[in-house]
Design a protein around this motif. Structure first.
Motif, PDB file in Angstrom:
ATOM      1  N   ASP A  46       0.850  -1.212   0.000  1.00 25.74           N
ATOM      2  CA  ASP A  46       0.000   0.000   0.000  1.00 25.74           C
ATOM      3  C   ASP A  46       0.878   1.252   0.000  1.00 25.74           C
ATOM      4  O   ASP A  46       0.631   2.205  -0.738  1.00 25.74           O
ATOM      5  CB  ASP A  46      -0.913   0.028   1.244  1.00 25.74           C
ATOM      6  N   MET A 100     -10.896  12.616   5.107  1.00 22.71           N
ATOM      7  CA  MET A 100     -11.873  11.524   5.201  1.00 22.71           C
ATOM      8  C   MET A 100     -13.225  12.042   5.700  1.00 22.71           C
ATOM      9  O   MET A 100     -14.278  11.562   5.297  1.00 22.71           O
ATOM     10  CB  MET A 100     -11.354  10.431   6.151  1.00 22.71           C
ATOM     11  N   ARG A 150       2.791   1.684  -3.304  1.00 20.53           N
ATOM     12  CA  ARG A 150       1.875   2.123  -4.359  1.00 20.53           C
ATOM     13  C   ARG A 150       1.542   3.606  -4.187  1.00 20.53           C
ATOM     14  O   ARG A 150       1.534   4.373  -5.146  1.00 20.53           O
ATOM     15  CB  ARG A 150       0.594   1.269  -4.297  1.00 20.53           C
ATOM     16  N   ALA A 151       1.262   3.981  -2.925  1.00 21.32           N
ATOM     17  CA  ALA A 151       0.909   5.386  -2.665  1.00 21.32           C
ATOM     18  C   ALA A 151       2.048   6.319  -3.065  1.00 21.32           C
ATOM     19  O   ALA A 151       1.822   7.391  -3.623  1.00 21.32           O
ATOM     20  CB  ALA A 151       0.573   5.557  -1.184  1.00 21.32           C
ATOM     21  N   ARG A 208      -7.864   2.157   6.699  1.00 21.56           N
ATOM     22  CA  ARG A 208      -8.372   3.481   6.338  1.00 21.56           C
ATOM     23  C   ARG A 208      -9.738   3.356   5.647  1.00 21.56           C
ATOM     24  O   ARG A 208     -10.623   4.183   5.850  1.00 21.56           O
ATOM     25  CB  ARG A 208      -7.381   4.162   5.409  1.00 21.56           C
ATOM     26  N   MET A 253      -9.777   3.898  -3.879  1.00 23.15           N
ATOM     27  CA  MET A 253      -9.065   4.491  -2.744  1.00 23.15           C
ATOM     28  C   MET A 253      -7.931   3.574  -2.290  1.00 23.15           C
ATOM     29  O   MET A 253      -6.847   4.041  -1.933  1.00 23.15           O
ATOM     30  CB  MET A 253     -10.045   4.773  -1.597  1.00 23.15           C
ATOM     31  N   ARG A 254      -8.211   2.272  -2.316  1.00 24.76           N
ATOM     32  CA  ARG A 254      -7.143   1.309  -1.988  1.00 24.76           C
ATOM     33  C   ARG A 254      -6.018   1.429  -3.023  1.00 24.76           C
ATOM     34  O   ARG A 254      -4.844   1.446  -2.681  1.00 24.76           O
ATOM     35  CB  ARG A 254      -7.693  -0.117  -1.989  1.00 24.76           C
ATOM     36  N   ALA A 255      -6.417   1.516  -4.297  1.00 25.69           N
ATOM     37  CA  ALA A 255      -5.417   1.600  -5.364  1.00 25.69           C
ATOM     38  C   ALA A 255      -4.600   2.885  -5.250  1.00 25.69           C
ATOM     39  O   ALA A 255      -3.449   2.937  -5.659  1.00 25.69           O
ATOM     40  CB  ALA A 255      -6.099   1.536  -6.722  1.00 25.69           C
ATOM     41  N   LEU A 256      -5.210   3.924  -4.676  1.00 30.21           N
ATOM     42  CA  LEU A 256      -4.493   5.196  -4.514  1.00 30.21           C
ATOM     43  C   LEU A 256      -3.576   5.173  -3.303  1.00 30.21           C
ATOM     44  O   LEU A 256      -2.912   6.153  -3.007  1.00 30.21           O
ATOM     45  CB  LEU A 256      -5.497   6.349  -4.379  1.00 30.21           C
ATOM     46  N   GLY A 257      -3.619   4.086  -2.574  1.00 28.59           N
ATOM     47  CA  GLY A 257      -2.665   3.954  -1.473  1.00 28.59           C
ATOM     48  C   GLY A 257      -3.289   3.822  -0.099  1.00 28.59           C
ATOM     49  O   GLY A 257      -2.567   3.670   0.889  1.00 28.59           O
ATOM     50  N   ALA A 258      -4.612   3.907  -0.027  1.00 33.48           N
ATOM     51  CA  ALA A 258      -5.248   3.799   1.296  1.00 33.48           C
ATOM     52  C   ALA A 258      -5.139   2.360   1.791  1.00 33.48           C
ATOM     53  O   ALA A 258      -5.420   1.427   1.038  1.00 33.48           O
ATOM     54  CB  ALA A 258      -6.710   4.210   1.209  1.00 33.48           C
ATOM     55  N   GLY A 259      -4.763   2.200   3.045  1.00 37.85           N
ATOM     56  CA  GLY A 259      -4.700   0.869   3.633  1.00 37.85           C
ATOM     57  C   GLY A 259      -6.099   0.349   3.927  1.00 37.85           C
ATOM     58  O   GLY A 259      -7.086   1.099   3.877  1.00 37.85           O
ATOM     59  N   LEU A 309      -4.756  10.353   0.557  1.00 41.34           N
ATOM     60  CA  LEU A 309      -4.666   8.909   0.771  1.00 41.34           C
ATOM     61  C   LEU A 309      -3.228   8.422   0.676  1.00 41.34           C
ATOM     62  O   LEU A 309      -2.848   7.435   1.300  1.00 41.34           O
ATOM     63  CB  LEU A 309      -5.535   8.161  -0.252  1.00 41.34           C
TER      64      LEU A 309
END
Lengths: 221, 417
Positions: free
Chosen positions: A79, B3, A82-83, B331, B322-328, A111
């Motif tokens: 994660d 958020m 990727r971020a 989150r 949102m996960r793909a953008l880096g959110a765990g 994010l």
């Protein structure tokens, strides 16, 4: 010491329901070498793209991104990686419909844990020709404008690697060229390396094929 | 865009569902909070009214009725007791103070109470205007009576027979207002106070008038004059409705009530014990109302759960992106929980505001509400618990959708397009 390649992939096999759906012997991607992952539908392009983004890991083989072994660093590590280093433009774009264009970009920064950068964000929107539409909702935009928002969102965290999944499917030649030009231009301006997963052979005139995937049966053969 | 902002944006996109959930929760919270405030007002009021009165002596009957009528002024008396009993009690070394109360008439919806200045002193009554009553047919008004009736000093006050509105007016025997009390937040506020002798005088006159008209029956519900022989009106024949007693020593609590109950034709009731009974009786009704409020809060929780489950279906791609953008995963889970918490917080705050608005309206428009001494600006500890309960219900409602979001296979979902 910084990794020499953005991506290093060896002998990757991924299965679904016990059957291999992706088999790749080797792929290396040095920084700045834009290219294509070419293959027909069902050849595993999207699966490979998701692996490169750290959204999933292969069942077998080694895959590292910027020198980090994606299987070893775990969910949270992927994660984070990727971020910090990957931007993705999805085939369906998947903009957050509830918030404005600018907020889609702000959310992406948030994010990723990046500090707010309003000037950089507005500059990026200006670069893709959407400075005037910053407060518009995605539903108020044309398909072309939405695509530009998706590209801007993918680049807002200044990633090292920009992944695009079938960005030109169902586009005519003119629009196809425009989208690839946009992706290349913005990737260059942001210092990102562009990797496009596509079945669209028209793109071969603009980008080199880095890897050509076959359907699983052919891969097995 | 943080958020919280995103959660608000999602809530704004579903205005009807959000409003419905907010309203459901607000109504449940408002009902419970209103009951809490009312209960506290009632408790305070009862405590203030019975404070310092150790025993009430009156005619035999229900002890609760005796306390309600003689102390809280809300029920009909059980009967009368001889005036001589007051003198006996005053001579008793176990008694520090004995104050008579005599009733039988009313002024509008307010009772006229025959008593002594010590009764007013007991409740901390202070004169806002005029002076204390000194002789028969002089009256001092409680603050609520003065405010509602508009009567001022020297105004004539004509009582009517009985303790309910609509009795025969004692037009021939008006009292004169000589004093007005400040508001005390006690029973004093809604009484017309006069010497016991006024009550006797009014009813001597009333009975004399009735005898002249050769009335044969006297079925009045008033108390102090009932059954006495007005033609031979001497003090030892006089009666009062009840006697309020303060003990001189704790020993009195063990002896006096037992002596009175077993050796006289009167009864002794303990206001504290009767208030416990009253609270137990009222508690059942209040519990039923609280249960209703709780059902509403739970219904709001259920509705929030359905809304979030549906929203999750609609927003599965948003969450995946949102996960793909880096959110765990945590989150993403937090995003769902934040949304539920916002609804819970909004609903609870709205509900508490509604309850306090209700209290403000009650004390603004109703004399009974004012009488309880309710204040919209005062909070009770239970309201804090109510806020926590709302958040807990929302947390439970959001838990399942949040776990589903946590477990979503982002890659598979995005691959589906």
């Amino acid at each position: 010491m910084p990794a020499a390649n953005l991506i290093d992939l060896d002998n990757v096999i991924h299965r679904a329901g016990g059957h291999p759906i992706l088999r790749v012997e080797h792929l290396s991607l040095p920084p700045g070498r834009h290219g294509l992952l070419l293959g027909p539908s069902g050849s595993g392009k999207t699966t490979l793209l998701h692996m490169l983004a750290g959204l999933m890991v292969p069942d077998q083989g080694s895959l590292s991104l910027l020198g980090h072994d994606l299987r070893a660093i775990g969910d949270a590590g992927r994660d984070r990686l990727r971020a910090d280093h990957v931007g993705i433009v999805f085939q369906q774009l998947h903009l957050i419909a509830a918030v404005s264009v600018a907020d889609n970009l702000r959310l992406a920064r948030r994010l990723a844990g990046s500090a707010p950068d309003e000037k950089g964000l507005m500059d990026l929107l200006a670069r893709v020709g959407l400075a005037e539409r910053a407060r518009a909702l995605p539903s108020d935009l044309s398909q072309g404008e939405r695509q530009r928002v998706a590209v801007a969102r993918a680049l807002v965290n200044r990633p090292a690697l920009l992944l695009a999944d079938e960005p030109t499917s169902a586009l005519d030649d003119t629009n196809c060229d425009a989208v690839i030009d946009l992706l290349l231009e913005q990737a260059e301006l942001s210092g990102a390396t562009l990797l496009v997963a596509t079945h669209d052979r028209r793109l071969m005139s603009q980008l080199p094929v880095l890897l050509e995937l076959a359907k699983p049966m052919e891969q097995a053969a | 865009m943080n958020m919280l902002g995103l959660s608000l944006a999602y809530l704004r996109r579903r205005p009807l569902t959000t409003a419905l959930n907010l309203l459901l929760l607000a109504l449940g919270v408002a009902l419970i909070a209103f009951l809490l405030l009312l209960e506290r007002g009632l408790e305070n009021r009862l405590s203030r009214d019975v404070a310092g009165i150790d025993m009430v002596v009156g005619a035999k009957g229900s002890p609760l009725q005796l306390v309600l009528s003689a102390v809280l002024q809300v029920d009909v008396p059980t009967g009368n007791v001889p005036l001589a009993a007051l003198e006996d009690l005053r001579r008793n070394p176990l008694v520090r103070q004995a104050v008579p109360v005599a009733m039988g008439d009313s002024f509008g919806s307010y009772r006229i109470l025959g008593t002594e200045p010590a009764y007013i002193d007991h409740y901390g009554g202070r004169l806002a205007a005029g002076r204390m009553f000194e002789g028969p047919m002089e009256a001092v008004l409680g603050a609520e009576v003065a405010s509602a009736s508009g009567l001022g000093l020297d105004s004539p006050l004509v009582g009517s027979h009985g303790l309910t509105v609509g009795g025969e007016a004692h037009a021939d025997t008006p009292c004169r207002v000589v004093g007005i009390l400040t508001r005390t937040g006690t029973v004093l506020d809604r009484l017309v106070l006069t010497p016991v002798a006024s009550v006797w005088a009014v009813h001597d006159h009333h009975h004399h008038h009735e005898d002249k008209a050769e009335e044969t029956a006297d079925d009045h519900d008033h108390g102090a004059e009932k059954g006495h022989d007005h033609d031979a009106a001497v003090d030892h024949d006089r009666e009062v409705t009840a006697i309020l007693v303060r003990y001189a020593t704790p020993l009195a609590a063990a002896r006096l009530p037992r002596e009175i109950n077993s050796q006289t034709s009167m009864q002794a009731a303990s206001p504290a014990a009767e208030m416990l009974r009253l609270r137990a009786l009222m508690g059942l009704g209040l519990d039923a109302m609280r249960l209703l409020g709780l059902v509403l809060v739970l219904a709001a929780g259920l509705s929030t759960f359905v809304a979030l489950a549906n929203a999750l279906q609609e927003r599965q791609y948003d969450l995946a992106v949102m996960r793909a953008l880096g959110a765990g995963r945590g989150r993403i889970m937090g995003q769902i929980l934040t949304e539920a918490m916002l609804v819970a917080l909004g609903g609870a705050v709205l509900g508490i505001a509604l309850a306090h608005g209700g209290v403000a309206a009650l004390s603004g428009f109703s004399a009974r509400g004012r009488d309880l001494g309710l204040s919209a600006g005062q909070f009770v500890a239970g309201e804090g618990l109510l806020l926590l309960l709302s958040l807990l219900v929302a947390l439970l409602a959001a838990a399942l959708p949040a776990i589903r979001a946590y477990r979503t296979d982002v890659s598979r979902l995005l691959a589906k397009g």
